[in-house]
Scaffold this active site. Structure first.
Site, PDB file in Angstrom:
ATOM      1  N   ARG A  20       4.329 -27.792  52.356  1.00  0.00           N
ATOM      2  CA  ARG A  20       4.071 -27.108  51.086  1.00  0.00           C
ATOM      3  C   ARG A  20       3.995 -28.079  49.909  1.00  0.00           C
ATOM      4  O   ARG A  20       3.073 -27.974  49.083  1.00  0.00           O
ATOM      5  CB  ARG A  20       5.118 -26.025  50.859  1.00  0.00           C
ATOM      6  CG  ARG A  20       4.966 -24.812  51.767  1.00  0.00           C
ATOM      7  CD  ARG A  20       6.090 -23.829  51.555  1.00  0.00           C
ATOM      8  NE  ARG A  20       7.385 -24.426  51.880  1.00  0.00           N
ATOM      9  CZ  ARG A  20       8.559 -23.938  51.489  1.00  0.00           C
ATOM     10  NH1 ARG A  20       8.596 -22.845  50.733  1.00  0.00           N
ATOM     11  NH2 ARG A  20       9.683 -24.517  51.841  1.00  0.00           N
ATOM     12  N   ASN A  38       5.516 -20.049  52.785  1.00  0.00           N
ATOM     13  CA  ASN A  38       5.752 -19.928  54.228  1.00  0.00           C
ATOM     14  C   ASN A  38       5.945 -18.473  54.609  1.00  0.00           C
ATOM     15  O   ASN A  38       6.510 -17.682  53.834  1.00  0.00           O
ATOM     16  CB  ASN A  38       7.055 -20.648  54.632  1.00  0.00           C
ATOM     17  CG  ASN A  38       6.899 -22.148  54.738  1.00  0.00           C
ATOM     18  OD1 ASN A  38       5.799 -22.647  54.889  1.00  0.00           O
ATOM     19  ND2 ASN A  38       8.021 -22.842  54.664  1.00  0.00           N
TER      20      ASN A  38
END
Length: 768
Positions: A20, A38
């Site tokens: 990320r 996520n």
């Protein structure tokens, strides 16, 4: 300016690996806005901006991904533009019942190595330095999701400095679950002559001194213990062999760096890249200079198994300890921490018990290993990876299957065991477990099955075993089926080999003509198979034998496997060759044993008929005087290959193809004639490889013409022989056939469970 927005879903190992923050940095670099987050199975992303920048973003998601990320698939679809003014990392989403993928363990990255070597850094000489881009993963995880409380690092509360790094999205230790430092553990200690030593530098000084003095050290690593000694000390190497009960099988070595490896072995560019790969496998390399290592490390062969350091502790072993006058080693023997035939030691107390008669010194730490994991072993053939053992650095990454299917547990074979679990469109092969001949190995197998089924949240709908009724894995599967009510399916050994190759290439549902050459496998008639041509597909359940090696006898059954000299006599008998006096195999066998074997061959009593290509290689090794008795699997064939590579030219030998069989008489009589004529054994060994390769290609050509098959698969343990593999494949370089070899799972029985699993899934979906 054209503005567009794209929604991207990325599946794979994309959590706990810095994915990320990487996405956020990439979006910022390209001037894109949106968000990412996520869920339990993926990273979801939305980006908007210039069309060209969005396209570049999608491309670089794959090419520039963090080192530990493994992208299985990434799908993008256009969505309406929303006019976002920034890019944000948003909260995770929960998907009920979903299980994410687990990363394998990865070698220490360059950034962490710089910290390890920097006296100004707070992690200077910290044996457990790691970050989001490296370190332990699979071996420390106890459950999913992959968060610190579900790892063995939960026992080490983060200090304030580490916690700040862990929480900072801009830090490379953001959500690095194993993050730690000298203040918050773990810690090293050593046990030397009944005394405990603490303090990292004191421990390392003691261990380096013990290695210098020729002592054997049990070193606890990522996935278990290694037994370690100075590779330049022949006495230490022989002591380790004697204590480990491993008289001949090669030891792997670890070198301080790539330059030290290059002093020992020839290293091509593909091999150099593999040595430095984040998985840090053992790589089989051609010996160049063995002056600096003991002859007893890899006797009788021309390969050396070499790996580079992959943990901070390994790097410290090769580095002078401050204040110490002990020169660090350049090359260490680094072999599995067990007695031959037993499972790997990975627990401190277990190691103290089972390794006490082998190791003089124990180098330990207090971080538990949740899942034991042996080193992976690879080779390079024609510039491509050839797996020999798939374990640390690769397990438990999945093989992607063509479609969602049932949850299957496939238990593998008896030697080089792995098992395989399927979930959705993934097949998860376990780490290498080894041979199942001991009670300890069978217990380790059962523990590993329990761990991985829990980790992946799998409740098997069927359990699949090899058809051989004597395999301990077959017995275990039968007991499991009786206890749980889960149906038991059995699969023929070589059918599973070909299916494994098809699965790793994504060709389940097509037709493949498989050449399955190995030692032995339970056949579908009265013979033991091992030299088969099988036509498989397009339904993976459908298989037909379309060729094989001419059957011959194994006098004494398994005794012949351990004694290639008996196989040599059997080949001579099968081919009607009676003038055998003076041949190396006859000279090597005691008179009484020879008489007993010849009596068995005449009467057929105590003999098993086989088509085994592996036993053919063994028998020829004895016939040529290379190896008459073996102490490890395939020793005779490995030494035969090494001898063949020394010959400048092959002897002119041939092998007949007749009635869909590779016939033996012309080949064996040619070898005997060559020995009588004084042809060098090396030339005969090379000629044998050429002759069998040419005949195999001829038999395949005939079968392909008869069946219409256009895809050829080469599988089974014999195709670990890189010389033979290259010779067989060379016959089809311009033939128009598509030729498949193994690149992701081993051709040997270590890859068998994958084939069992895909066949079991197909059978379960078909129903009764």
């Amino acid at each position: 300016m054209t503005v567009e927005r794209s929604r991207i879903t990325v599946h794979g190992v994309v959590q706990g690996v810095g994915f990320r923050p990487f996405v956020a940095r990439l979006a910022d670099d390209l001037g894109l806005h949106g968000h990412c987050g996520n869920d339990d199975v993926s990273v979801f992303i939305e980006v908007e901006g210039k069309s060209a920048s969005v396209s570049e973003f999608v491309r670089r998601l794959r090419t520039d991904a963090p080192p530990m990320a493994v992208i299985v698939d990434a799908t993008a679809q256009p969505v309406p533009v929303r006019g976002d003014e920034s890019f944000r990392i948003i909260d995770s989403r929960h998907v009920p019942g979903a299980r994410t993928l687990v990363s394998p363990d990865v070698a220490t990255c360059a950034d962490c190595l710089r910290e390890l070597a920097d006296p100004r850094d707070r992690r200077y000489r910290h044996p457990f330095v790691n970050c989001t881009n490296c370190g332990p993963r699979f071996t420390v995880i106890t459950d999913l999701p992959y968060d610190r409380p579900n790892t063995t690092m939960a026992e080490f509360p983060l200090c304030a400095a580490c916690l700040a790094e862990y929480r900072d999205p801009a830090d490379r230790r953001f959500h690095a679950q194993p993050v730690c430092c000298p203040d918050c553990g773990p810690h090293l200690f050593a046990e030397v002559d009944g005394h405990r030593i603490d303090g990292d530098d004191a421990v390392l000084t003691a261990v380096q001194g013990a290695l210098r003095d020729g002592r054997i050290v049990a070193v606890k690593g990522l996935g278990g213990f290694h037994l370690v000694c100075d590779a330049a000390d022949p006495t230490a190497v022989e002591t380790l062999r004697a204590r480990k009960h491993r008289p001949d099988k090669p030891f792997a070595v670890m070198t301080a760096d790539l330059s030290a490896a290059a002093e020992l072995c020839e290293i091509s560019e593909p091999e150099s890249a593999l040595l430095r790969h984040a998985a840090r496998p053992i790589l089989l390399l051609r010996k160049k200079n063995t002056v600096s290592v003991a002859d007893g490390i890899a006797p009788g062969i021309d390969d050396l198994g070499v790996m580079l350091p992959y943990t901070p502790l390994h790097h410290l072993l090769f580095t002078r300890t401050p204040g110490s006058h002990v020169d660090p080693p350049r090359v260490l023997v680094m072999t599995s921490g067990n007695l031959s035939g037993e499972p790997l030691c990975f627990d401190n107390d277990d190691a103290r018990t089972r390794l006490r008669d082998i190791a003089d010194v124990f180098l330990m730490h207090d971080r538990r290993i949740a899942v034991p994991c042996e080193d992976s072993v690879l080779a390079v053939e024609a510039g491509a990876v050839l797996p020999i053992r798939r374990s640390r650095g690769f397990a438990p990454l999945p093989v992607v299957l063509p479609a969602h299917g049932p949850e299957i547990l496939a238990v593998g074979a008896e030697i080089k065991n792995t098992f395989c679990l399927t979930r959705q469109d993934y097949a998860f092969c376990s780490a290498h477990l080894g041979d199942m001949g001991s009670l300890e190995s069978q217990r380790a197998f059962e523990t590993s099955v329990r761990q991985l089924t829990h980790l992946h949240g799998i409740t098997p709908e069927a359990v699949v075993a090899d058809r051989h009724p004597g395999y301990s894995t077959h017995h275990w599967a039968r007991r499991y089926s009786e206890r749980t009510g889960v149906p038991l399916l059995t699969v023929q050994h070589h059918h599973a080999h070909v299916a494994s190759l098809m699965a790793e290439h994504g060709l389940v549902g097509t037709t493949v003509l498989g050449v399955a050459f190995d030692g032995t496998g339970y056949g579908c008639d009265t013979t033991v198979w091992g030299g088969e041509l099988l036509l498989v597909g397009p339904n993976i359940l459908d298989t037909r034998r379309v060729g094989h090696v001419q059957p011959f006898s194994l006098p004494g059954g398994d005794a012949a496997v351990r004694n290639p000299v008996r196989v040599a006599l059997a080949l001579l008998h099968e081919c009607g060759i009676t003038d055998v006096d003076g041949l190396p195999c006859v000279e090597a066998i005691p008179t009484a044993e020879r008489a007993a074997v010849e009596s068995q061959l005449r009467s057929g009593l105590g003999c098993v008929r086989t088509t085994s290509a592996g036993r053919l290689f063994d028998g020829v090794a004895s016939l040529l005087g290379v190896r008459h008795r073996v102490t490890y699997e395939a020793q005779a064939a490995i030494e035969l290959e090494a001898l063949a590579r020394t010959a400048p030219h092959p002897a002119p030998l041939a092998m007949d193809v007749e009635n869909d069989q590779l016939r033996l008489p012309l080949l064996v009589s040619g070898l005997v004639a060559g020995l009588r004529d004084g042809t060098p054994p090396a030339a005969l060994a090379l000629g044998f490889h050429h002759a069998v390769a040419a005949a195999t290609a001829d038999l395949v050509d005939r079968a392909a013409t008869a069946t219409g098959a256009s895809t050829i698969g080469l599988t089974g343990g014999v195709f670990q022989n890189r010389l033979f593999l290259a010779l067989v494949r060379a016959h089809w370089e311009s033939s128009g056939y598509r030729v498949l070899t193994h690149h992701r799972v081993p051709p040997n029985d270590g890859g068998l469970s994958l084939g069992q699993a895909v066949i079991g899934a197909a059978a379960t979906m078909r129903g009764p």
